[in-house]
Write a protein that holds these residues in place. Structure first.
Motif, mmCIF file in Angstrom:
data_model
loop_
_atom_site.group_PDB
_atom_site.id
_atom_site.type_symbol
_atom_site.label_atom_id
_atom_site.label_comp_id
_atom_site.label_asym_id
_atom_site.label_seq_id
_atom_site.Cartn_x
_atom_site.Cartn_y
_atom_site.Cartn_z
ATOM 1 N N ARG A 265 0.828 -1.208 0.000
ATOM 2 C CA ARG A 265 0.000 0.000 0.000
ATOM 3 C C ARG A 265 0.863 1.260 0.000
ATOM 4 N N LYS A 268 2.197 1.809 -3.500
ATOM 5 C CA LYS A 268 1.160 2.373 -4.375
ATOM 6 C C LYS A 268 0.939 3.845 -4.083
ATOM 7 N N ASP A 274 2.910 -0.497 -11.098
ATOM 8 C CA ASP A 274 2.445 -1.829 -10.706
ATOM 9 C C ASP A 274 3.443 -2.927 -11.065
#
Length: 371
Positions: A265, A268, A274
């Protein structure tokens, strides 16, 4: 090249697992020797000294004319006449020579130097037979029992079993490693995409896997080979098509679990792409569980190949196959040497592979440390 501290620890853990370490050594030695099967087992000489010139028949085509014969076809180096031509330097008409002289040349007792000719020589491999050499058993029935000429005997078509084991071992291991490598890449990539993105992507992939998994592999192979002739690359393609789903489930589960970790998390939130998160942060943690299945994947691939060969839907008949040897053992119960050879070949090969990959799995597991 200097290994990173993490890889150094993994290598130390692997070496500490003595069973895996020695299995890797033995398997590497056996597979390395099989890579030089043409040098170990061949029906063509390794070297021929003809008129002072060294030739390599196992690598290059030489006609009978190149040794002073009459024909343009490949020389039959086991023929007494061709041996006579090589020993005498082609200066004697060996096809019209006395039988006594040809027999002396064949037995190695003919001294060409005393006749004023340039004496040649032939260096044969340790096993003077290839995997497809049809041998003359001197009137004996095939298959034959092990003897001084054929250390493991011959099969039902008079081919040397030891030569076929060497070539078949190389081919089976090469196919098993290649198919496992390709299917692992595809399966890990598919499982990573499913687990990381989830949602509709995971749903579509799961339904597609369920449909594809319901297709019977054996029936598919039978249908394909009833349309096209049996081929090595067609068989490998089919094995890849049905083998890549083996790793998808466990990789998907690991990514579903890791996608909600705090470091994922945080990455991100920092805008890390990704693909970087998948390959650099999540995939290394999923590899331990993935490596657990690799021993079963590669042994399953080799076993599937042997089973298809046993049923007659595997490799072409022109290629050496351990599965064909198993079928011949079942069809010739009066010759137990075939069954023992097939059993011990598979047992030793698969056991060594399983032990090696068990060591690799434990070396990548950060919770295990060997002393």
């Amino acid at each position: 090249m200097q290994l990173s501290p993490l890889n150094q620890r993994r290598w130390r853990n692997f070496k500490a697992n003595r069973r895996a370490y020695w299995s890797l050594f033995i398997f590497s030695m056996l597979f390395g020797l099989s890579l030089f099967a043409e040098v170990l087992a061949n029906d063509r000489p390794l070297l021929v000294n003809y008129r002072g010139e060294w030739r390599v028949p196992f690598l290059k085509f030489y006609s009978e004319k190149s040794f002073g014969g009459d024909f343009g076809t490949e020389a039959n180096y086991k023929s007494p006449e061709v041996e006579c031509l090589i020993v005498t330097g082609g200066l004697v008409d060996c096809f019209d020579a006395p039988v006594e002289m040809i027999s002396a040349v064949d037995a190695g007792t003919f001294d060409a130097a005393t006749e004023g000719y340039s004496k040649g020589s032939v260096l044969w491999p340790l096993i003077p037979y290839s995997y497809n050499t049809i041998n003359d058993l001197g009137g004996a029935a095939a298959p034959s029992a092990p003897d001084a000429r054929h250390w493991l005997g011959t099969d039902d078509t008079s081919r040397d079993v030891l030569a076929r084991v060497i070539y078949g071992f190389r081919l089976s291991v090469a196919i098993g490693l290649f198919v496992t490598f390709v299917t692992s890449i595809i399966g890990i990539a598919a499982g990573a995409v499913q687990g990381y993105f989830g949602g509709i992507t995971d749903l579509i992939f799961q339904r597609a896997l369920e449909i594809w998994g319901s297709v019977p592999e054996l029936y598919f192979i039978i249908i394909v080979f009833s349309v096209w002739q049996r081929s090595l690359w067609i068989l490998i393609t089919i094995m890849v098509l049905f083998g890549w789903t083996r790793l998808v489930g466990i990789v998907r589960a690991e990514f579903l679990r890791a996608r909600n970790f705090e470091y994922v998390r945080a990455a991100k939130a920092l805008g890390v792409p990704d693909r970087v998160i998948i390959f650099r942060h999540v995939l290394p943690n999923a590899m331990v569980a993935t490596l657990t299945l690799l021993p079963f994947a590669i042994s399953g691939t080799i076993g599937s190949l042997a089973a298809l060969d046993y049923l007659g839907f595997g490799l072409p008949a022109s290629l050496p196959s351990l599965g064909q040897l198993s079928r011949q053992a079942q069809q010739n119960l009066q010759m137990p040497s075939l069954a023992f050879t097939a059993f011990f070949t598979f047992a030793i090969m698969l056991s060594l592979l399983v032990f090696v990959f068990e060591g690799v799995r434990d070396a990548f597991d950060p919770r295990k440390t060997f002393r």
